[in-house]
Scaffold this motif. Structure first.
Motif, mmCIF file in Angstrom:
data_model
loop_
_atom_site.group_PDB
_atom_site.id
_atom_site.type_symbol
_atom_site.label_atom_id
_atom_site.label_comp_id
_atom_site.label_asym_id
_atom_site.label_seq_id
_atom_site.Cartn_x
_atom_site.Cartn_y
_atom_site.Cartn_z
ATOM 1 N N ARG A 60 0.571 -1.316 -0.129
ATOM 2 C CA ARG A 60 0.060 -0.251 0.398
ATOM 3 C C ARG A 60 0.542 1.431 -0.203
ATOM 4 N NH1 ARG A 60 -2.291 2.403 3.928
ATOM 5 N NH2 ARG A 60 -2.445 0.633 5.442
ATOM 6 N N GLN A 61 1.844 1.274 1.185
ATOM 7 C CA GLN A 61 2.848 2.585 1.349
ATOM 8 C C GLN A 61 2.933 3.004 -0.623
ATOM 9 O OE1 GLN A 61 5.637 1.206 4.250
ATOM 10 N NE2 GLN A 61 4.279 3.132 5.579
ATOM 11 N N LYS A 62 3.864 1.248 -1.408
ATOM 12 C CA LYS A 62 4.626 1.748 -2.700
ATOM 13 C C LYS A 62 3.232 2.496 -3.846
ATOM 14 C CE LYS A 62 7.269 -1.641 -5.311
ATOM 15 N NZ LYS A 62 7.839 -2.797 -6.152
ATOM 16 N N ARG A 63 2.611 1.716 -3.378
ATOM 17 C CA ARG A 63 1.528 2.288 -4.257
ATOM 18 C C ARG A 63 1.060 3.630 -4.244
ATOM 19 N NH1 ARG A 63 -1.456 -1.616 -7.090
ATOM 20 N NH2 ARG A 63 -4.063 -0.209 -6.581
ATOM 21 N N HIS A 64 0.809 4.102 -2.793
ATOM 22 C CA HIS A 64 0.786 5.480 -2.569
ATOM 23 C C HIS A 64 1.934 6.414 -2.686
ATOM 24 C CE1 HIS A 64 -0.593 9.148 -0.134
ATOM 25 N NE2 HIS A 64 0.587 9.200 0.105
ATOM 26 N N ARG A 65 3.163 6.399 -2.906
ATOM 27 C CA ARG A 65 3.990 6.731 -3.820
ATOM 28 C C ARG A 65 4.433 6.929 -4.471
ATOM 29 N NH1 ARG A 65 7.215 4.123 1.343
ATOM 30 N NH2 ARG A 65 7.410 2.551 0.705
ATOM 31 N N GLU A 66 4.031 5.494 -5.341
ATOM 32 C CA GLU A 66 3.997 5.505 -6.801
ATOM 33 C C GLU A 66 2.955 6.573 -7.298
ATOM 34 O OE1 GLU A 66 5.571 4.732 -10.992
ATOM 35 O OE2 GLU A 66 6.740 4.720 -8.166
ATOM 36 N N ALA A 67 1.737 6.785 -6.796
ATOM 37 C CA ALA A 67 0.768 7.257 -7.563
ATOM 38 C C ALA A 67 0.819 9.076 -7.112
ATOM 39 C CB ALA A 67 -0.432 6.704 -6.653
ATOM 40 N N SER A 68 1.409 9.061 -5.804
ATOM 41 C CA SER A 68 1.837 10.627 -5.485
ATOM 42 C C SER A 68 2.613 11.384 -6.447
ATOM 43 C CB SER A 68 2.786 10.713 -4.146
ATOM 44 O OG SER A 68 1.079 10.249 -2.621
ATOM 45 N N ARG A 69 3.975 9.921 -6.973
ATOM 46 C CA ARG A 69 5.343 10.859 -7.185
ATOM 47 C C ARG A 69 4.333 11.251 -8.969
ATOM 48 N NH1 ARG A 69 8.080 8.900 -11.102
ATOM 49 N NH2 ARG A 69 7.025 6.735 -11.677
ATOM 50 N N LYS A 70 3.190 10.107 -9.562
ATOM 51 C CA LYS A 70 2.703 10.389 -11.000
ATOM 52 C C LYS A 70 2.105 11.612 -11.072
ATOM 53 C CE LYS A 70 3.085 5.717 -12.602
ATOM 54 N NZ LYS A 70 1.926 4.593 -12.888
ATOM 55 N N TYR A 71 1.235 11.969 -9.736
ATOM 56 C CA TYR A 71 0.663 13.465 -9.834
ATOM 57 C C TYR A 71 1.095 14.228 -9.042
ATOM 58 C CZ TYR A 71 -3.179 16.223 -8.117
ATOM 59 O OH TYR A 71 -3.814 17.658 -8.052
ATOM 60 N N ARG A 72 2.519 14.577 -8.891
ATOM 61 C CA ARG A 72 3.105 15.314 -8.602
ATOM 62 C C ARG A 72 4.220 15.864 -9.932
ATOM 63 N NH1 ARG A 72 5.469 19.017 -4.962
ATOM 64 N NH2 ARG A 72 7.778 19.597 -5.726
ATOM 65 N N GLU A 73 4.416 14.460 -11.277
ATOM 66 C CA GLU A 73 5.001 15.329 -12.277
ATOM 67 C C GLU A 73 4.230 15.734 -13.190
ATOM 68 O OE1 GLU A 73 6.600 10.957 -13.127
ATOM 69 O OE2 GLU A 73 8.562 11.287 -11.622
ATOM 70 N N ALA A 74 2.713 14.918 -13.478
ATOM 71 C CA ALA A 74 1.925 15.512 -14.191
ATOM 72 C C ALA A 74 1.419 17.004 -13.208
ATOM 73 C CB ALA A 74 0.690 14.481 -14.589
ATOM 74 N N ASN A 75 0.900 16.906 -11.922
ATOM 75 C CA ASN A 75 0.428 18.929 -12.065
ATOM 76 C C ASN A 75 1.314 19.129 -10.836
ATOM 77 O OD1 ASN A 75 -2.332 17.947 -12.430
ATOM 78 N ND2 ASN A 75 -1.972 16.152 -11.242
#
Length: 68
Positions: free
Chosen positions: A12-27
């Motif tokens: 869950r932590q790994k998925r959350h970190r990955e999703a946060s990184r992708k969101y930050r890159e996109a926005n």
């Protein structure tokens, strides 16, 4: 009755970190603007936080526990 866990805590932590990184890159512009505004709105919190951080750093330095 609680739902059965699909992912372990680590997954869950790994998925959350990955999703946060992708969101930050996109926005990045939106995220940066939000963070800057948060700092402006919460400067009193930052002042207290930095004061406490420096106090602990100096205390550790006197005790010889500072790494830098």
């Amino acid at each position: 009755m609680p739902r059965k866990r699909i992912y372990s805590d680590e997954e869950r932590q790994k998925r959350h970190r990955e999703a946060s990184r992708k969101y930050r890159e996109a926005n990045l512009e939106k995220v940066s603007a939000y963070n800057k505004q948060w700092k402006v709105d919460n400067w009193e919190y930052y002042r207290e936080y930095n004061r406490e951080y420096l106090r602990r750093w100096r205390q550790n330095k006197k005790a010889g526990r500072v790494t830098s």
